[in-house]
Write a protein that holds these residues in place. Structure first.
Motif, PDB file in Angstrom:
ATOM      1  N   THR A  70       0.802  -1.215   0.000  1.00 28.57           N
ATOM      2  CA  THR A  70       0.000   0.000   0.000  1.00 28.57           C
ATOM      3  C   THR A  70       0.845   1.280   0.000  1.00 28.57           C
ATOM      4  N   PHE A  71       2.121   1.155   0.356  1.00 31.63           N
ATOM      5  CA  PHE A  71       3.046   2.286   0.233  1.00 31.63           C
ATOM      6  C   PHE A  71       4.385   1.733  -0.216  1.00 31.63           C
ATOM      7  N   ARG A  72       4.893   2.313  -1.308  1.00 28.02           N
ATOM      8  CA  ARG A  72       6.105   1.772  -1.920  1.00 28.02           C
ATOM      9  C   ARG A  72       7.088   2.904  -2.219  1.00 28.02           C
ATOM     10  N   TRP A  73       8.304   2.758  -1.705  1.00 29.75           N
ATOM     11  CA  TRP A  73       9.367   3.692  -2.054  1.00 29.75           C
ATOM     12  C   TRP A  73       9.932   3.306  -3.423  1.00 29.75           C
ATOM     13  N   ALA A  74      10.493   4.270  -4.114  1.00 30.55           N
ATOM     14  CA  ALA A  74      11.110   3.983  -5.409  1.00 30.55           C
ATOM     15  C   ALA A  74      12.250   2.991  -5.221  1.00 30.55           C
ATOM     16  N   GLY A  75      12.338   2.027  -6.101  1.00 30.96           N
ATOM     17  CA  GLY A  75      13.401   1.042  -6.018  1.00 30.96           C
ATOM     18  C   GLY A  75      14.732   1.604  -6.487  1.00 30.96           C
ATOM     19  N   LYS A  76      15.803   0.959  -6.073  1.00 33.69           N
ATOM     20  CA  LYS A  76      17.134   1.419  -6.470  1.00 33.69           C
ATOM     21  C   LYS A  76      17.334   1.342  -7.978  1.00 33.69           C
ATOM     22  N   SER A  77      16.710   0.359  -8.597  1.00 33.66           N
ATOM     23  CA  SER A  77      16.895   0.161 -10.032  1.00 33.66           C
ATOM     24  C   SER A  77      15.696   0.656 -10.838  1.00 33.66           C
ATOM     25  N   GLN A  78      14.926   1.582 -10.277  1.00 33.89           N
ATOM     26  CA  GLN A  78      13.729   2.082 -10.945  1.00 33.89           C
ATOM     27  C   GLN A  78      14.093   2.784 -12.255  1.00 33.89           C
ATOM     28  N   SER A  79      13.463   2.360 -13.349  1.00 29.98           N
ATOM     29  CA  SER A  79      13.708   2.998 -14.646  1.00 29.98           C
ATOM     30  C   SER A  79      13.010   4.356 -14.690  1.00 29.98           C
ATOM     31  N   ASN A 144     -12.883   4.366  -3.195  1.00 28.22           N
ATOM     32  CA  ASN A 144     -11.696   4.074  -2.395  1.00 28.22           C
ATOM     33  C   ASN A 144     -10.624   3.292  -3.154  1.00 28.22           C
ATOM     34  N   ARG A 145     -10.591   3.436  -4.458  1.00 25.12           N
ATOM     35  CA  ARG A 145      -9.527   2.827  -5.257  1.00 25.12           C
ATOM     36  C   ARG A 145      -8.782   3.957  -5.952  1.00 25.12           C
ATOM     37  N   GLU A 146      -7.657   4.333  -5.391  1.00 19.72           N
ATOM     38  CA  GLU A 146      -6.866   5.418  -5.955  1.00 19.72           C
ATOM     39  C   GLU A 146      -5.386   5.105  -5.828  1.00 19.72           C
ATOM     40  N   PHE A 147      -4.589   5.803  -6.620  1.00 17.37           N
ATOM     41  CA  PHE A 147      -3.151   5.578  -6.616  1.00 17.37           C
ATOM     42  C   PHE A 147      -2.458   6.930  -6.760  1.00 17.37           C
ATOM     43  N   ASN A 148      -1.439   7.153  -5.928  1.00 19.75           N
ATOM     44  CA  ASN A 148      -0.725   8.423  -5.913  1.00 19.75           C
ATOM     45  C   ASN A 148       0.743   8.211  -6.283  1.00 19.75           C
ATOM     46  N   ILE A 149       1.231   9.072  -7.153  1.00 16.26           N
ATOM     47  CA  ILE A 149       2.626   9.024  -7.590  1.00 16.26           C
ATOM     48  C   ILE A 149       3.336  10.278  -7.108  1.00 16.26           C
ATOM     49  N   MET A 150       4.432  10.126  -6.372  1.00 20.37           N
ATOM     50  CA  MET A 150       5.229  11.269  -5.926  1.00 20.37           C
ATOM     51  C   MET A 150       6.566  11.278  -6.670  1.00 20.37           C
ATOM     52  N   MET A 151       6.892  12.433  -7.242  1.00 24.33           N
ATOM     53  CA  MET A 151       8.147  12.584  -7.988  1.00 24.33           C
ATOM     54  C   MET A 151       8.923  13.793  -7.483  1.00 24.33           C
ATOM     55  N   ASP A 152      10.225  13.806  -7.770  1.00 26.60           N
ATOM     56  CA  ASP A 152      11.024  14.981  -7.430  1.00 26.60           C
ATOM     57  C   ASP A 152      10.964  15.976  -8.590  1.00 26.60           C
ATOM     58  N   ARG A 153      11.726  17.047  -8.509  1.00 26.93           N
ATOM     59  CA  ARG A 153      11.664  18.090  -9.532  1.00 26.93           C
ATOM     60  C   ARG A 153      12.216  17.628 -10.877  1.00 26.93           C
ATOM     61  N   GLU A 154      12.990  16.542 -10.880  1.00 20.48           N
ATOM     62  CA  GLU A 154      13.541  16.009 -12.130  1.00 20.48           C
ATOM     63  C   GLU A 154      12.690  14.865 -12.668  1.00 20.48           C
ATOM     64  N   PHE A 155      11.489  14.703 -12.101  1.00 17.21           N
ATOM     65  CA  PHE A 155      10.535  13.674 -12.515  1.00 17.21           C
ATOM     66  C   PHE A 155      11.017  12.250 -12.234  1.00 17.21           C
ATOM     67  N   ASN A 156      11.860  12.119 -11.227  1.00 17.46           N
ATOM     68  CA  ASN A 156      12.249  10.786 -10.754  1.00 17.46           C
ATOM     69  C   ASN A 156      11.216  10.329  -9.722  1.00 17.46           C
ATOM     70  N   LEU A 157      10.882   9.051  -9.738  1.00 12.81           N
ATOM     71  CA  LEU A 157       9.923   8.522  -8.772  1.00 12.81           C
ATOM     72  C   LEU A 157      10.507   8.571  -7.364  1.00 12.81           C
ATOM     73  N   VAL A 158       9.715   9.065  -6.419  1.00  9.86           N
ATOM     74  CA  VAL A 158      10.115   9.090  -5.012  1.00  9.86           C
ATOM     75  C   VAL A 158       9.370   7.993  -4.254  1.00  9.86           C
ATOM     76  N   ALA A 159       8.053   7.965  -4.409  1.00 11.82           N
ATOM     77  CA  ALA A 159       7.241   6.969  -3.710  1.00 11.82           C
ATOM     78  C   ALA A 159       5.860   6.894  -4.349  1.00 11.82           C
ATOM     79  N   SER A 160       5.126   5.854  -3.990  1.00 13.12           N
ATOM     80  CA  SER A 160       3.741   5.712  -4.465  1.00 13.12           C
ATOM     81  C   SER A 160       2.903   5.137  -3.328  1.00 13.12           C
TER      82      SER A 160
END
Length: 204
Positions: A70-79, A144-160
């Motif tokens: 339900t909460f996922r940090w960006a992986g080290k090898s995230q494309s 109650n079915r939603e998904f959130n994407i958090m990115m930094d200023r360079e559009f790299n994934l931070v968490a979801s």
């Protein structure tokens, strides 16, 4: 024929609530039945989901009852998405949709029975960028079915965070929606039947 507007709203609200409950029930049925596994296997699966190597070094959050992260940090090898040819105003939605597809298999740019819809984006020009998605099945929003994407200023994934209804549950809901039309027929006849059952129908 004169209808009480409050009664009409009640009938329609009840029908939509039924669709929502069908989706929730479908999710629970699609979730793994841990009673069929021994405790060691359950723990192993949880550890595999939680202890994934993340860029932040933090652990993911896994709900054993749902069988979902339900909460996922960006992986080290995230494309990362290729944004070179994307206009500035479309970069947020393009990048968010890329990560959504990688994490859930859904995309707002792809058609299908189950559709993810970009509801809004949060970008103050500094700090993190957040894209919020909801899910629809056959055009009906799933509660109650939603998904959130958090990115930094360079559009790299931070968490979801969040989760969507599974494809299996989406198919079940779609069948239920089709059955509703077949069972009740014409909309005016459906409302008349509902009022008749409630004893509130009035005719001129």
């Amino acid at each position: 024929m004169n209808f009480n507007k409050t009664a009409i709203a009640t009938v329609i609200g009840t029908a939509l609530a039924g669709v929502t409950l069908s989706a929730t029930s479908g999710d629970l049925k699609a979730a793994p039945n841990y009673k069929s596994f021994d405790n060691a296997q359950v723990i192993k699966k949880q550890n595999q989901q939680i202890n994934v190597a993340t860029a932040s070094g933090m652990s993911n959050q896994y709900d054993a009852q749902l069988g979902k992260t339900t909460f996922r940090w960006a992986g080290k090898s995230q494309s990362v998405p290729s944004l070179g040819a994307v206009s500035l105003e479309n970069k947020v939605s393009h990048a968010a949709d890329y990560y959504l597809g990688k994490l859930t298999g859904f995309s707002s740019s792809k058609g299908g029975v189950a559709q993810s819809v970009l509801v809004n984006t949060h970008d103050l020009g500094r700090g993190s960028i957040i894209a919020k998605y909801k899910q629809e099945v056959s055009g009906v929003e799933i509660f109650n079915r939603e998904f959130n994407i958090m990115m930094d200023r360079e559009f790299n994934l931070v968490a979801s965070s969040g989760y969507f209804t599974s494809q299996r549950a989406a198919t079940t809901v779609t069948s239920a929606i089709k059955d509703i039309e077949g069972a009740f027929g014409d909309a005016s006849e459906s409302i008349s039947a509902a009022f008749g059952a409630m004893g509130e129908i009035r005719t001129l």
